[in-house]
Motif scaffolding. Structure first.
Motif, mmCIF file in Angstrom:
data_model
loop_
_atom_site.group_PDB
_atom_site.id
_atom_site.type_symbol
_atom_site.label_atom_id
_atom_site.label_comp_id
_atom_site.label_asym_id
_atom_site.label_seq_id
_atom_site.Cartn_x
_atom_site.Cartn_y
_atom_site.Cartn_z
ATOM 1 N N SER A 8 -13.737 -4.189 0.314
ATOM 2 C CA SER A 8 -13.542 -4.778 1.654
ATOM 3 C C SER A 8 -13.941 -3.782 2.728
ATOM 4 O O SER A 8 -14.566 -4.141 3.726
ATOM 5 N N TRP A 9 -13.557 -2.538 2.533
ATOM 6 C CA TRP A 9 -13.874 -1.472 3.492
ATOM 7 C C TRP A 9 -15.382 -1.253 3.593
ATOM 8 O O TRP A 9 -15.944 -1.245 4.687
ATOM 9 N N LEU A 10 -16.043 -1.092 2.460
ATOM 10 C CA LEU A 10 -17.478 -0.798 2.465
ATOM 11 C C LEU A 10 -18.319 -1.951 2.997
ATOM 12 O O LEU A 10 -19.338 -1.726 3.636
ATOM 13 N N GLN A 11 -17.887 -3.179 2.741
ATOM 14 C CA GLN A 11 -18.656 -4.349 3.155
ATOM 15 C C GLN A 11 -18.180 -4.946 4.473
ATOM 16 O O GLN A 11 -18.796 -5.879 4.986
ATOM 17 N N GLY A 12 -17.080 -4.420 5.021
ATOM 18 C CA GLY A 12 -16.550 -4.947 6.272
ATOM 19 C C GLY A 12 -16.112 -6.398 6.148
ATOM 20 O O GLY A 12 -16.204 -7.167 7.098
ATOM 21 N N MET A 13 -15.631 -6.767 4.964
ATOM 22 C CA MET A 13 -15.233 -8.142 4.699
ATOM 23 C C MET A 13 -13.711 -8.286 4.720
ATOM 24 O O MET A 13 -12.986 -7.307 4.575
ATOM 25 N N SER A 14 -13.282 -9.514 4.866
ATOM 26 C CA SER A 14 -11.855 -9.799 4.775
ATOM 27 C C SER A 14 -11.365 -9.453 3.372
ATOM 28 O O SER A 14 -12.120 -9.544 2.397
ATOM 29 N N ALA A 15 -10.105 -9.082 3.286
ATOM 30 C CA ALA A 15 -9.515 -8.663 2.018
ATOM 31 C C ALA A 15 -9.369 -9.825 1.050
ATOM 32 O O ALA A 15 -8.837 -10.873 1.409
ATOM 33 N N GLN A 16 -9.838 -9.643 -0.170
ATOM 34 C CA GLN A 16 -9.650 -10.640 -1.220
ATOM 35 C C GLN A 16 -8.277 -10.490 -1.870
ATOM 36 O O GLN A 16 -7.846 -11.352 -2.622
ATOM 37 N N TYR A 17 -7.638 -9.380 -1.606
ATOM 38 C CA TYR A 17 -6.344 -9.073 -2.202
ATOM 39 C C TYR A 17 -5.333 -8.789 -1.105
ATOM 40 O O TYR A 17 -5.699 -8.396 0.001
ATOM 41 N N GLN A 18 -4.090 -8.932 -1.451
ATOM 42 C CA GLN A 18 -2.995 -8.582 -0.559
ATOM 43 C C GLN A 18 -2.429 -7.249 -1.032
ATOM 44 O O GLN A 18 -2.231 -7.055 -2.232
ATOM 45 N N ILE A 19 -2.165 -6.342 -0.121
ATOM 46 C CA ILE A 19 -1.502 -5.086 -0.465
ATOM 47 C C ILE A 19 -0.050 -5.223 -0.046
ATOM 48 O O ILE A 19 0.239 -5.547 1.105
ATOM 49 N N GLU A 20 0.841 -4.975 -1.006
ATOM 50 C CA GLU A 20 2.263 -5.162 -0.755
ATOM 51 C C GLU A 20 3.081 -4.124 -1.508
ATOM 52 O O GLU A 20 2.615 -3.549 -2.496
ATOM 53 N N ALA A 21 4.290 -3.911 -1.024
ATOM 54 C CA ALA A 21 5.220 -3.011 -1.699
ATOM 55 C C ALA A 21 5.909 -3.768 -2.825
ATOM 56 O O ALA A 21 6.284 -4.928 -2.661
ATOM 57 N N ILE A 22 6.057 -3.114 -3.971
ATOM 58 C CA ILE A 22 6.838 -3.736 -5.040
ATOM 59 C C ILE A 22 8.164 -3.005 -5.243
ATOM 60 O O ILE A 22 9.009 -3.471 -5.993
ATOM 61 N N THR A 23 8.317 -1.871 -4.569
ATOM 62 C CA THR A 23 9.594 -1.165 -4.509
ATOM 63 C C THR A 23 9.783 -0.729 -3.064
ATOM 64 O O THR A 23 8.845 -0.837 -2.251
ATOM 65 N N ALA A 24 10.956 -0.220 -2.759
ATOM 66 C CA ALA A 24 11.109 0.433 -1.457
ATOM 67 C C ALA A 24 10.077 1.557 -1.417
ATOM 68 O O ALA A 24 9.832 2.218 -2.435
ATOM 69 N N ALA A 25 9.458 1.744 -0.286
ATOM 70 C CA ALA A 25 8.385 2.743 -0.206
ATOM 71 C C ALA A 25 8.336 3.344 1.192
ATOM 72 O O ALA A 25 8.759 2.729 2.168
ATOM 73 N N GLU A 26 7.795 4.542 1.236
ATOM 74 C CA GLU A 26 7.496 5.195 2.505
ATOM 75 C C GLU A 26 6.023 5.552 2.457
ATOM 76 O O GLU A 26 5.566 6.209 1.513
ATOM 77 N N VAL A 27 5.269 5.071 3.437
ATOM 78 C CA VAL A 27 3.827 5.290 3.470
ATOM 79 C C VAL A 27 3.415 5.802 4.851
ATOM 80 O O VAL A 27 4.110 5.576 5.841
ATOM 81 N N VAL A 28 2.285 6.465 4.871
ATOM 82 C CA VAL A 28 1.673 6.873 6.133
ATOM 83 C C VAL A 28 0.466 5.979 6.340
ATOM 84 O O VAL A 28 -0.450 5.948 5.511
ATOM 85 N N ARG A 29 0.478 5.213 7.434
ATOM 86 C CA ARG A 29 -0.636 4.333 7.781
ATOM 87 C C ARG A 29 -1.681 5.168 8.516
ATOM 88 O O ARG A 29 -1.386 5.829 9.504
ATOM 89 N N ILE A 30 -2.910 5.116 8.008
ATOM 90 C CA ILE A 30 -4.008 5.931 8.529
ATOM 91 C C ILE A 30 -5.176 4.998 8.882
ATOM 92 O O ILE A 30 -5.594 4.201 8.041
ATOM 93 N N PRO A 31 -5.715 5.096 10.087
ATOM 94 C CA PRO A 31 -6.873 4.255 10.426
ATOM 95 C C PRO A 31 -8.060 4.550 9.493
ATOM 96 O O PRO A 31 -8.435 5.707 9.297
ATOM 97 N N LEU A 32 -8.628 3.520 8.909
ATOM 98 C CA LEU A 32 -9.768 3.693 8.002
ATOM 99 C C LEU A 32 -10.991 4.254 8.716
ATOM 100 O O LEU A 32 -11.826 4.894 8.088
ATOM 101 N N ASN A 33 -11.091 4.030 10.018
ATOM 102 C CA ASN A 33 -12.272 4.533 10.725
ATOM 103 C C ASN A 33 -12.349 6.057 10.726
ATOM 104 O O ASN A 33 -13.405 6.620 10.999
ATOM 105 N N LEU A 34 -11.259 6.740 10.380
ATOM 106 C CA LEU A 34 -11.312 8.202 10.288
ATOM 107 C C LEU A 34 -12.273 8.641 9.183
ATOM 108 O O LEU A 34 -12.883 9.699 9.276
ATOM 109 N N LEU A 35 -12.413 7.808 8.155
ATOM 110 C CA LEU A 35 -13.308 8.158 7.050
ATOM 111 C C LEU A 35 -14.781 8.110 7.445
ATOM 112 O O LEU A 35 -15.640 8.530 6.683
ATOM 113 N N THR A 36 -15.080 7.618 8.652
ATOM 114 C CA THR A 36 -16.462 7.615 9.121
ATOM 115 C C THR A 36 -16.789 8.864 9.944
ATOM 116 O O THR A 36 -17.946 9.080 10.299
ATOM 117 N N LEU A 37 -15.774 9.665 10.239
ATOM 118 C CA LEU A 37 -15.993 10.876 11.037
ATOM 119 C C LEU A 37 -16.700 11.943 10.206
ATOM 120 O O LEU A 37 -16.437 12.073 9.002
#
Length: 188
Positions: A86-115
């Motif tokens: 989805s990232w490489l093709q700039g397409m809508s996600a075919q999958y859903q990303i979800e937590a299956i347990t309690a979780a702590e995550v850091v959300r990072i803008p994907l556009n940083l990977l283009t820097l």
């Protein structure tokens, strides 16, 4: 503020991103606490973020119109979670990303990977993903269900402690009943 993103800085530093480059962009990071079933990326929507997992377990699943659930992948502590295609093709996600347990995550803008400062990380992530994809294909196409389960036992034992039998069976392509029989056969 920078202290809570130390693991993220180390993760990208290990891929060749100068620590100062990560730290200077950390104002764009967001620490999120998740409950089981919280959705980070809805199927069919645009993906703008990746998620560094501090603790907990996430998964990428496709939900069919008939209610059929297909799990693509599981993600654990210390991993970066996002949908490469989805990232490489700039397409809508075919999958859903979800937590299956309690979780702590850091959300990072994907556009940083283009820097430019993240170029080495981008290449490393793509190499890592390609290798993982090839290994998963070989696991599923070239091995029996028992060999697949033994592979999990040998190389990913943390999966067996963090996922339930339904999730494990689905991933290795067998029914939960077959998995129970297989586990009983291995134990005896």
């Amino acid at each position: 503020m920078l202290g809570k993103f130390t693991k993220v800085t180390e993760y990208f530093s290990d891929m060749g991103v100068p620590p100062q480059a990560v730290k200077s962009l950390s104002t764009q990071f967001r620490l999120l606490s998740l409950n089981p079933s919280d959705i980070l990326l809805a199927q069919g929507t645009r993906q703008d973020y990746c998620y560094f997992i501090m603790s907990g377990t996430l998964r990428a699943c496709h939900y069919g119109e008939n209610g059929l659930e297909r799990c693509k992948e599981f993600y654990f502590d210390g991993e970066l979670c996002f949908l490469y295609s989805s990232w490489l093709q700039g397409m809508s996600a075919q999958y859903q990303i979800e937590a299956i347990t309690a979780a702590e995550v850091v959300r990072i803008p994907l556009n940083l990977l283009t820097l430019p400062s993240f170029l080495q990380a981008k290449v490393a992530l793509l190499q890592q993903q390609l290798i993982f994809k090839e290994q998963k294909e070989a696991l599923l196409l070239l091995h029996t269900p028992e060999q697949r389960y033994r592979h999990l036992l040998q190389y990913w034992p943390h999966w067996l402690t963090r996922l339930n039998n339904i999730q494990i069976a689905s991933y290795i392509g067998i029914s939960p009943v077959s998995l129970s029989r297989l586990k009983a056969r291995i134990k005896s």
